[in-house]
Scaffold this motif. Structure first.
Motif, PDB file in Angstrom:
ATOM      1  N   TYR A  35       0.856  -1.209   0.000  1.00 60.34           N
ATOM      2  CA  TYR A  35       0.000   0.000   0.000  1.00 60.34           C
ATOM      3  C   TYR A  35       0.887   1.253   0.000  1.00 60.34           C
ATOM      4  N   PHE A  36       1.932   1.217   0.836  1.00 60.59           N
ATOM      5  CA  PHE A  36       2.846   2.364   0.905  1.00 60.59           C
ATOM      6  C   PHE A  36       3.519   2.599  -0.456  1.00 60.59           C
ATOM      7  N   LYS A  37       3.956   1.539  -1.102  1.00 58.48           N
ATOM      8  CA  LYS A  37       4.604   1.673  -2.410  1.00 58.48           C
ATOM      9  C   LYS A  37       3.671   2.338  -3.417  1.00 58.48           C
ATOM     10  N   LYS A  38       2.379   2.049  -3.286  1.00 62.64           N
ATOM     11  CA  LYS A  38       1.396   2.554  -4.251  1.00 62.64           C
ATOM     12  C   LYS A  38       0.928   3.985  -3.908  1.00 62.64           C
ATOM     13  N   PHE A  39       0.743   4.252  -2.596  1.00 65.01           N
ATOM     14  CA  PHE A  39       0.140   5.534  -2.205  1.00 65.01           C
ATOM     15  C   PHE A  39       0.993   6.357  -1.230  1.00 65.01           C
ATOM     16  N   GLY A  40       2.254   5.944  -1.006  1.00 62.21           N
ATOM     17  CA  GLY A  40       3.105   6.613  -0.013  1.00 62.21           C
ATOM     18  C   GLY A  40       3.342   8.082  -0.263  1.00 62.21           C
ATOM     19  N   ASP A  41       3.219   8.538  -1.526  1.00 60.50           N
ATOM     20  CA  ASP A  41       3.459   9.949  -1.828  1.00 60.50           C
ATOM     21  C   ASP A  41       2.222  10.819  -1.605  1.00 60.50           C
ATOM     22  N   LYS A  42       1.135  10.192  -1.154  1.00 65.01           N
ATOM     23  CA  LYS A  42      -0.097  10.957  -0.867  1.00 65.01           C
ATOM     24  C   LYS A  42      -0.114  11.321   0.624  1.00 65.01           C
ATOM     25  N   PRO A  43      -0.452  12.567   0.975  1.00 62.85           N
ATOM     26  CA  PRO A  43      -0.493  12.954   2.391  1.00 62.85           C
ATOM     27  C   PRO A  43      -1.446  12.085   3.228  1.00 62.85           C
ATOM     28  N   CYS A  44      -2.448  11.466   2.572  1.00 63.38           N
ATOM     29  CA  CYS A  44      -3.434  10.653   3.297  1.00 63.38           C
ATOM     30  C   CYS A  44      -2.895   9.269   3.664  1.00 63.38           C
ATOM     31  N   CYS A  45      -1.724   8.896   3.132  1.00 60.33           N
ATOM     32  CA  CYS A  45      -1.214   7.539   3.348  1.00 60.33           C
ATOM     33  C   CYS A  45      -1.036   7.243   4.839  1.00 60.33           C
ATOM     34  N   PHE A  46      -0.497   8.219   5.574  1.00 59.13           N
ATOM     35  CA  PHE A  46      -0.278   7.992   7.005  1.00 59.13           C
ATOM     36  C   PHE A  46      -1.595   7.757   7.741  1.00 59.13           C
ATOM     37  N   THR A  47      -2.597   8.619   7.496  1.00 55.43           N
ATOM     38  CA  THR A  47      -3.880   8.476   8.213  1.00 55.43           C
ATOM     39  C   THR A  47      -4.586   7.176   7.837  1.00 55.43           C
ATOM     40  N   ASP A  48      -4.372   6.717   6.589  1.00 55.44           N
ATOM     41  CA  ASP A  48      -4.957   5.431   6.167  1.00 55.44           C
ATOM     42  C   ASP A  48      -4.336   4.272   6.946  1.00 55.44           C
ATOM     43  N   LEU A  49      -2.999   4.261   7.024  1.00 55.05           N
ATOM     44  CA  LEU A  49      -2.294   3.138   7.667  1.00 55.05           C
ATOM     45  C   LEU A  49      -2.370   3.203   9.197  1.00 55.05           C
ATOM     46  N   LYS A  50      -2.554   4.409   9.722  1.00 55.79           N
ATOM     47  CA  LYS A  50      -2.609   4.605  11.183  1.00 55.79           C
ATOM     48  C   LYS A  50      -3.626   3.675  11.844  1.00 55.79           C
ATOM     49  N   VAL A  51      -4.744   3.476  11.159  1.00 60.94           N
ATOM     50  CA  VAL A  51      -5.843   2.662  11.693  1.00 60.94           C
ATOM     51  C   VAL A  51      -5.433   1.197  11.829  1.00 60.94           C
ATOM     52  N   PHE A  52      -4.467   0.770  11.015  1.00 65.00           N
ATOM     53  CA  PHE A  52      -4.171  -0.668  10.945  1.00 65.00           C
ATOM     54  C   PHE A  52      -2.819  -1.063  11.549  1.00 65.00           C
ATOM     55  N   VAL A  53      -2.092  -0.102  12.142  1.00 61.25           N
ATOM     56  CA  VAL A  53      -0.752  -0.461  12.656  1.00 61.25           C
ATOM     57  C   VAL A  53      -0.826  -1.489  13.784  1.00 61.25           C
ATOM     58  N   ASP A  54      -1.989  -1.581  14.463  1.00 53.61           N
ATOM     59  CA  ASP A  54      -2.088  -2.575  15.549  1.00 53.61           C
ATOM     60  C   ASP A  54      -2.096  -4.014  15.001  1.00 53.61           C
ATOM     61  N   LEU A  55      -2.138  -4.176  13.667  1.00 56.76           N
ATOM     62  CA  LEU A  55      -2.036  -5.523  13.073  1.00 56.76           C
ATOM     63  C   LEU A  55      -0.578  -6.007  13.054  1.00 56.76           C
ATOM     64  N   LEU A  56       0.343  -5.059  13.231  1.00 58.55           N
ATOM     65  CA  LEU A  56       1.763  -5.431  13.214  1.00 58.55           C
ATOM     66  C   LEU A  56       2.218  -5.872  14.604  1.00 58.55           C
ATOM     67  N   PRO A  57       3.021  -6.928  14.724  1.00 58.66           N
ATOM     68  CA  PRO A  57       3.582  -7.288  16.042  1.00 58.66           C
ATOM     69  C   PRO A  57       4.667  -6.283  16.437  1.00 58.66           C
ATOM     70  N   CYS A  58       4.760  -5.944  17.728  1.00 57.08           N
ATOM     71  CA  CYS A  58       5.722  -4.941  18.214  1.00 57.08           C
ATOM     72  C   CYS A  58       7.142  -5.253  17.760  1.00 57.08           C
ATOM     73  N   SER A  59       7.482  -6.538  17.716  1.00 55.01           N
ATOM     74  CA  SER A  59       8.849  -6.934  17.362  1.00 55.01           C
ATOM     75  C   SER A  59       9.202  -6.589  15.914  1.00 55.01           C
ATOM     76  N   GLN A  60       8.186  -6.344  15.094  1.00 61.55           N
ATOM     77  CA  GLN A  60       8.413  -6.090  13.662  1.00 61.55           C
ATOM     78  C   GLN A  60       8.447  -4.596  13.320  1.00 61.55           C
ATOM     79  N   TYR A  61       8.227  -3.711  14.303  1.00 54.63           N
ATOM     80  CA  TYR A  61       8.122  -2.271  14.016  1.00 54.63           C
ATOM     81  C   TYR A  61       9.364  -1.740  13.306  1.00 54.63           C
ATOM     82  N   ALA A  62      10.531  -1.982  13.894  1.00 53.74           N
ATOM     83  CA  ALA A  62      11.779  -1.432  13.332  1.00 53.74           C
ATOM     84  C   ALA A  62      12.029  -1.990  11.933  1.00 53.74           C
TER      85      ALA A  62
END
Length: 971
Positions: free
Chosen positions: A355-382
């Motif tokens: 998704y980032f590769k496709k829409f990362g240059d749009k200012p809305c990309c962060f707000t879109d992904l913000k909702v779903f970051v809890d799907l990532l395990p903490c160990s994978q953040y970095a």
């Protein structure tokens, strides 16, 4: 002025100059011209009304009202007079008089469509729904047009909404409205979309969802064309109400096939799929799945449907975000339900990366992904952040040690990653040194990014502004960890950011919050003004201004900001009436209940109640010196200790507590619990302030009567009930203070950019509360002395004497908590002490209340002394034993005078120190600051110094007035 061009009146030519003068704001000339005209034409009613408008606008309200009533009594029917009177009554805020005007006109000209419609609108302004219904039907009988008939129907709905008894609403008003519309349906007289909307609204309110659905799906529904998908949205709402999930699913699926980027239908689609799974729904064997077509009732079908949408999207000429986000939403829901099917959709980390590769240059990309970051395990953040950084085209330059974006597209992508890093808590886990490195890197990127916005207008934001904001957020973390220099660097960076991007509201809002936290209000007023807040924003963000103005000693600015807010709240009533009238005229019936709800929401606003209360306390503080002026001020405000006009049960917190951007993880961000606690705290503090105001307003009502009061006289003059009111309010104040203490025991810490705490903690801890409560108890004792006389009140006199001593001690303690340097310099760094400023403001307020109470005491003791002197003359004795209360009082006043003088001297000392403080000589040796940034640091420190100087001056001026008044307090 209102419609005069179309009125063919023989006097129109004569009246035109008066209209022109009024239009141009030349009210005096309008009055003179009207007088000239009236000398020649005494019966020209309109000229009298126009003169009254001129008088009203020059502040002569009583003359204007008398002249208007003189004309109104003649019951005019000429258009000019009626319209001029309508304008005048509106300016007088007396819309109820317009109804009387047109009631008389309608009686004289019963067949006038224009006067009947004006009468209907006059009733609409004052909310007379019953009379509106009757006026609408009377109008329909004269001119049988559909809109007039439906005005009457809508008025029935308004009666049902405003009815106290919900049963009456559903058994009488709404059924009658339904029958009236059904009559028109049967006669095939429905013409407009607004009429169908009204029928739908009635059925929905009657909870006849099946019938409402039939209307929308039937022939009448074909008229619903003004809004996109209006018919489908209404069907969807009814299917949900009826729990017809197959239809919900089929309709949302069909709409998504048409437009796979409409997020609301994805939500409905998923809701319905899982409802059908939970109900174990299966399609009927030989029939259609539903009225709306095919139904998806399994996870496999949902997964397949989303994959199809993504496939379709790839063929689209414009990239659509909806299908990709829908896939993540489905994974989130499956995980929440504990299903093991999410693997069928793919790995969330990989999906978000794609998704980032496709829409990362749009200012809305962060707000879109913000909702779903809890799907990532903490160990994978970095790892996730590193993966994103790898696909951004950054290039190192000879001038910089870091790789920088070559274009705006790469800059937006990098910004998205930086925001995600903050959200995932990566910056929070760093130590001080690492955070300082991050700040410097972010500022380098900010300065580099400015080149992409060279052609931007002043009203446009710079592309790299978010780098600056994020750097400030990291510095705020350091400040909270005890790094004092960080807050000055925050202000420096924000002021620099604002110089490049003068319209950036986030820079201004952050500056407002930080300046206020440091106790500097002076720069805030200008910043808030430049935000150019519109309409409802005066309620949603106005608290940023009104919370601090008075508490930091800027009385003039506080008065101005309160007036500004109150102007909006008071105009709301008038403005909303106009919106309602326009809605009737244009048939936007569904908007009318919304306007009413909006008006009620503003009338019940917490901020409105706070500003009103603080404004009145502030006016008393600035204007009322002794009991006579206190009485006049209270009278002009129509204040009464018995009346409480705050709607405590219906208070609405309309503050926008998320107006400041935040990239903090959930555990550090503003939570619903924070909002709830903040509302609780604000309400408690408002109750304390409201009770204080009512207690002060009760002082002039306890007027001294020379004769001791017996029970019969008390009943007659009602003074006993006044002291009972004071004592009752005092008990309520004690209870409110106890609640406040219990609340503060929780030691709640709001996020740094969360709701600002109230002044309650300072009020309860610095001794102001105890002083003010003691003063009101003293009022009760003095009243008892006044009632019982000097001879039988030795115990009361002793109690009063002890109260005087205790008060002076408490006021001295409060003064001690005001001592100290407001601004101090440590190792080249400024540190402010805003709590000392707030304590000084509380001291001034407490001294003012002490003065008003002393003035009441003076009024009680003075007649006693004159009586004793008369006795002394009669008995021809050289000495008559003076009761101890006189000595106690005189000692108290003398000590009060000394204490106030000491505080004034202390304030003069503060002024001298603040003037002598040479901020230019402060060492700005911090390596974080570039040379061009240092000039902003000097400006920032100068603003803070100037603000403190201003605060101290205003507090000192007010205290000098109080001292002059104290000197006059001699029996």
């Amino acid at each position: 002025m209102a419609a005069r061009g179309h009125v063919q009146d023989p006097n129109d030519r004569r009246l035109r100059p008066i209209y022109d003068y009024l239009d141009n704001g030349n009210n005096k000339m309008a009055i003179q011209q009207a007088d000239k005209l009236l000398k020649k034409h005494k019966d020209l009613h309109c000229a009298k009304v126009l003169k009254a408008i001129g008088l009203q606008r020059t502040g002569k309200q009583e003359e204007a009202y008398a002249l208007a009533q003189e004309v109104a009594a003649l019951e005019p029917t000429d258009d000019n007079s009626l319209q001029a009177l309508t304008i005048l009554y509106r300016e007088m805020h007396r819309p109820e008089l317009v109804t009387k005007l047109y009631e008389a006109a309608v009686k004289k000209v019963p067949n006038s469509e224009e006067y009947h419609s004006h009468l209907f609108m006059a009733y609409a302004r004052v909310g007379e729904y019953k009379k509106m219904q009757q006026a609408g039907m009377a109008l329909y009988k004269i001119v049988p047009k559909n809109p007039y008939y439906f005005w009457s129907v809508m008025s029935l709905i308004m009666q049902s909404i405003s009815a106290q008894d919900e049963n009456l609403s559903k058994t009488m008003f709404l059924p009658l409205a339904e029958r009236m519309v059904e009559k028109m349906v049967k006669e095939d007289k429905i013409e407009a979309e607004a009429e169908v909307e009204l029928y739908y609204m009635i059925l929905e309110r009657l909870e006849k969802y099946k019938e409402a659905l039939d209307v929308v799906r039937g022939k009448l529904g074909e008229k619903l064309t003004s809004e996109l998908q209006s018919r489908e949205n209404k069907c969807m709402a009814m299917y949900k109400k009826l729990c017809r999930w197959p239809e919900c699913n089929a309709l949302s699926r069909r709409l998504l096939v048409k437009n796979s980027d409409d997020w609301q239908f994805y939500i409905t689609y998923f809701d319905s799929v899982f409802q059908l799974i939970d109900e174990s729904w299966t399609p009927p064997p030989e029939e259609e799945h539903s009225l709306e077509g095919e139904v998806h009732y399994s996870i496999e079908q949902a997964v397949k449907f989303i994959e199809e949408r993504i496939t379709e999207e790839s063929k689209s000429s414009r990239p659509l975000r909806g299908p990709y986000l829908a896939k993540l939403e489905l994974i989130r829901r499956l995980r929440y339900r504990g299903c093991n099917d999410e693997y069928k959709l793919g790995d969330p980390e990989e999906l978000m990366f794609q998704y980032f590769k496709k829409f990362g240059d749009k200012p809305c990309c962060f707000t879109d992904l913000k909702v779903f970051v809890d799907l990532l395990p903490c160990s994978q953040y970095a790892k996730f952040i590193s993966q994103l950084l790898e696909v951004i085209p950054l290039s190192a330059t000879s001038e910089s040690e870091i790789a920088l974006p070559a274009d705006i597209k790469a800059l937006q992508q990098h910004l998205c990653v930086v925001q995600l890093s903050r959200l995932l808590g990566i910056y929070h886990a760093m130590d001080k040194k690492q955070k300082l490195v991050v700040v410097r890197e972010l500022m380098l990127r900010y300065h580099h990014g400015l080149q992409f916005g060279k052609s931007c207008l002043k009203t446009e934001l710079q592309f790299s502004d978010y780098y600056c904001l994020l750097a400030v957020h990291v510095l705020l973390d350091l400040w909270l960890e005890g790094e004092e220099t960080a807050v000055w660097q925050c202000l420096t960076l924000l002021e620099e950011g604002l110089s490049h991007s003068p319209s950036n509201a986030q820079f201004k809002l952050l500056l407002i919050r930080i300046y206020c936290r440091l106790g500097a209000f002076e720069p805030v007023a200008e910043l808030y003004s430049s935000l150019d807040a519109k309409h409802i924003q005066h309620d949603t963000i106005g608290y940023l201004l009104t919370r601090y103005a008075e508490s930091l000693g800027h009385y003039a600015a506080a008065s101005q900001s309160c007036n500004f807010a109150l102007r909006f709240f008071h105009s709301n009533q008038k403005d909303t009436s106009e919106y309602i009238i326009q809605a009737y005229k244009y048939g936007a019936f569904e908007k009318i209940p919304e306007f009413i709800a909006f008006r009620n929401r503003l009338n019940s606003s917490l901020h409105f109640a706070q500003v009103r209360t603080e404004r009145m306390l502030l006016d008393l503080l600035l204007e009322a010196n002794i009991s006579t002026s206190l009485e006049e001020s209270i009278k002009s405000m129509s204040l009464s200790p018995e009346e409480d006009d705050i709607p405590w049960k219906d208070l609405r917190d309309n503050r926008d507590l998320t107006v400041l951007f935040s990239w903090d993880p959930k555990d550090r961000d503003i939570s619903e619990e924070h909002k709830k606690l903040s509302l609780e705290e604000e309400t408690m503090w408002l109750r304390i302030r409201s009770l204080t105001l009512r207690l002060v307003s009760g002082l002039p009502t306890l007027s001294h009567t020379i004769q001791p009061k017996n029970s019969e006289k008390t009943a007659e003059n009602g003074v006993s009930s006044k002291i009972d009111t004071i004592r009752s309010l005092l008990q309520q104040l004690e209870a409110a203070v106890d609640s406040g203490k219990k609340f503060l025991e929780q030691k709640i810490q709001y996020p740094v950019l969360g709701p600002p705490p109230t002044r309650m903690a300072g009020f309860l801890s610095n001794g102001s509360c105890q002083c003010q409560t003691s003063l009101f108890y003293l009022v009760s004792d003095i009243y008892d002395l006044d009632t019982n006389g000097l001879e039988d009140s030795a115990e009361i006199q002793e109690r009063i004497g002890n109260s005087f001593k205790s008060l002076v001690e408490r006021l001295t303690d409060l003064f001690n908590k005001c001592k100290g340097d407001l601004i101090e310099v440590r190792d080249g760094t400024l540190k402010t002490h805003p709590n000392l400023l707030e304590n000084l403001v509380f001291f001034v307020e407490t001294i003012s209340i002490a003065l008003w109470v002393s003035s009441y005491c003076d009024g009680v003791l003075r007649p006693f002394k004159s009586n004793l002197q008369k006795k002394k003359k009669k008995k021809k004795e050289s000495t008559v034993a003076m009761p101890p209360v006189f000595t106690h009082y005189l000692d108290y006043v003398a000590e009060l005078q000394t204490l106030t003088s000491n505080v004034i001297d202390h304030i003069k000392g503060l002024e001298i120190i603040l003037s002598a403080l040479k901020l230019e000589e402060l060492s700005l040796k911090d390596t974080l600051l570039l040379q061009e940034e240092k000039k902003f640091t000097k400006a920032v420190q100068g603003k803070v110094q100037s603000s403190y100087h201003h605060s101290v001056q205003e507090i000192g001026e007010l205290l000098k007035k109080r001292l002059d008044t104290i000197k006059k307090l001699k029996i």
